[in-house]
Design a protein around this motif. Structure first.
Motif, short mmCIF file in Angstrom:
data_model
loop_
_atom_site.label_atom_id
_atom_site.label_comp_id
_atom_site.label_asym_id
_atom_site.label_seq_id
_atom_site.Cartn_x
_atom_site.Cartn_y
_atom_site.Cartn_z
N HIS A 133 14.13 -18.98 -17.94
CA HIS A 133 13.63 -18.95 -16.56
C HIS A 133 14.00 -17.64 -15.89
O HIS A 133 14.86 -16.90 -16.38
CB HIS A 133 14.24 -20.11 -15.75
N SER A 134 13.36 -17.40 -14.78
CA SER A 134 13.83 -16.40 -13.83
C SER A 134 14.16 -17.18 -12.58
O SER A 134 13.44 -18.12 -12.21
CB SER A 134 12.70 -15.40 -13.57
N TRP A 137 11.54 -17.97 -9.94
CA TRP A 137 10.57 -19.06 -10.10
C TRP A 137 11.00 -20.32 -9.36
O TRP A 137 10.21 -21.23 -9.19
CB TRP A 137 10.37 -19.42 -11.59
N ASN A 168 9.78 -7.73 -19.89
CA ASN A 168 9.66 -8.92 -19.03
C ASN A 168 8.23 -9.12 -18.51
O ASN A 168 7.71 -10.23 -18.53
CB ASN A 168 10.65 -8.82 -17.87
N GLY A 169 7.61 -8.01 -18.07
CA GLY A 169 6.26 -8.13 -17.50
C GLY A 169 5.26 -8.63 -18.53
O GLY A 169 4.49 -9.57 -18.28
N GLN A 172 5.82 -12.30 -19.25
CA GLN A 172 5.33 -13.14 -18.15
C GLN A 172 3.81 -13.28 -18.23
O GLN A 172 3.27 -14.35 -17.97
CB GLN A 172 5.73 -12.54 -16.78
N ASP A 173 3.13 -12.20 -18.60
CA ASP A 173 1.68 -12.26 -18.71
C ASP A 173 1.23 -13.23 -19.81
O ASP A 173 0.19 -13.85 -19.72
CB ASP A 173 1.09 -10.86 -19.01
N MET A 175 2.76 -15.96 -20.61
CA MET A 175 3.25 -17.32 -20.38
C MET A 175 2.15 -18.35 -20.18
O MET A 175 2.29 -19.50 -20.61
CB MET A 175 4.15 -17.34 -19.15
N LEU A 184 8.07 -20.69 -25.14
CA LEU A 184 8.42 -19.47 -24.38
C LEU A 184 9.66 -18.82 -24.99
O LEU A 184 9.70 -17.62 -25.22
CB LEU A 184 8.65 -19.82 -22.90
N THR A 208 15.48 -11.53 -11.88
CA THR A 208 14.01 -11.60 -12.01
C THR A 208 13.61 -11.55 -13.49
O THR A 208 12.49 -11.88 -13.84
CB THR A 208 13.28 -10.46 -11.24
N MET A 210 13.75 -12.86 -17.39
CA MET A 210 13.94 -14.19 -17.99
C MET A 210 15.30 -14.26 -18.67
O MET A 210 15.74 -13.31 -19.33
CB MET A 210 12.84 -14.46 -19.00
#
Ligand SMILES: O=C(O)CCC(=O)C(=O)O
Ligand SMILES: [Fe+2]
Length: 268
Positions: A133-134, A137, A168-169, A172-173, A175, A184, A208, A210
């Motif tokens: 998680h971040s 969220w 990370n970016g 996230q895309d 996910m 994940l 921020t 994960m």
């Protein structure tokens, strides 16, 4: 881009570590304060388990799985963290553990989470895991950082993992197409690092990114504390000023500014 001529070489090096790696580990600024927290945690654990106080608190914490069952674990954890938060010295001491790093990374007008959290992970226990998680969220602001403090040595699965900022970016895309928390984790696993931290050191990390933990496959128990800090004036999310966060450092010029009223007749 900010002109780096305004920061010292030491601040620039911490800045680069935080931006590039997402975390900073460093020796506690106040080692005696850390030892005091560790000793009090061990005393509270011993009280709960009706054991005499140990003169080797780290040994008691590391080996608590020989004395407590998974069924009793949450009650033990609650007893210890309620007792620690009841100590008026806990939060000022916790802040002092990482003060220099917090001031460089976050600022010097600060809010601190009102309650410090505690995690205990017994070897082999899958009942108190935090999936990938971040914190953002679930209502934290991206302006917050976490100060994470182990009360024992942590490494490999006894530690927590964090995803690299460079990935990370992209993760996230991806996910949206994943079906479960486990999927994940499997996706980010090759890029996540379990952060080894010896007792005596503290970590400040970018929540921020994960992060999470897995079943502790080491032979001793993990004890760690975590608490969030943010700049007073930065934006808040669901975790509100005055409820979740409390101001701990407000500089006098800001106080003057907040209280100032223009004389009658002026319309500012
Ligand atoms: O302690 C861990 O393993 C995870 C902690 C965490 O998620 C946090 O402090 O935000
Ligand atoms: Fe978290």
């Amino acid at each position: 881009m900010i002109d780096t001529a305004f920061v010292s070489a030491e601040e620039q090096s911490l800045t680069n570590r935080f931006i590039d790696e997402g975390f900073i580990t460093t020796p506690a600024d106040d080692r005696a304060g850390l030892d005091r927290i560790q000793r009090r945690a061990a005393e509270l654990a011993a009280d709960f388990l009706r054991l005499p106080h140990s003169n080797d608190p780290q040994d008691l914490l590391d080996n608590i799985h020989t004395r407590v069952s998974v069924a009793e674990l949450n009650a033990l954890r609650m007893h210890v963290i309620t007792g620690l938060n009841a100590e008026p010295w806990l939060r000022p001491t916790y802040f002092r553990l990482a003060r220099s790093t917090i001031e460089t990374i976050v600022g010097n007008e600060l809010c601190m989470q009102r309650r410090v959290n505690l995690s205990i992970q017994l070897p082999g226990d899958d009942s108190s895991l935090l999936a990938t998680h971040s914190d953002v969220w679930s209502g934290d602001s991206p302006f917050e950082v976490v100060v994470w403090v182990p009360l024992v040595n942590v490494h490999r699965t006894k530690a927590m993992y964090l995803l690299s900022p460079s990935l990370n970016g992209e993760m996230q895309d991806r996910m949206a197409s994943l079906r479960s928390a486990e999927e994940l984790y499997k996706t980010i696993k090759p890029h996540a690092t379990f952060i080894e931290i010896p007792y005596g050191h503290v970590m400040l990390f970018n929540q921020t990114l994960m992060h999470g933990n897995r079943v502790n496959e080491e032979s001793s128990t993990r004890w760690s504390m975590n608490c969030r800090f943010k700049s007073i004036m930065s934006p808040y999310a669901d975790k509100r000023f005055g409820e979740f966060f409390e101001p701990i450092l407000l500089r006098p010029a800001t106080r003057v500014g907040m209280q100032y009223k223009l004389p009658g007749g002026f319309h500012g």
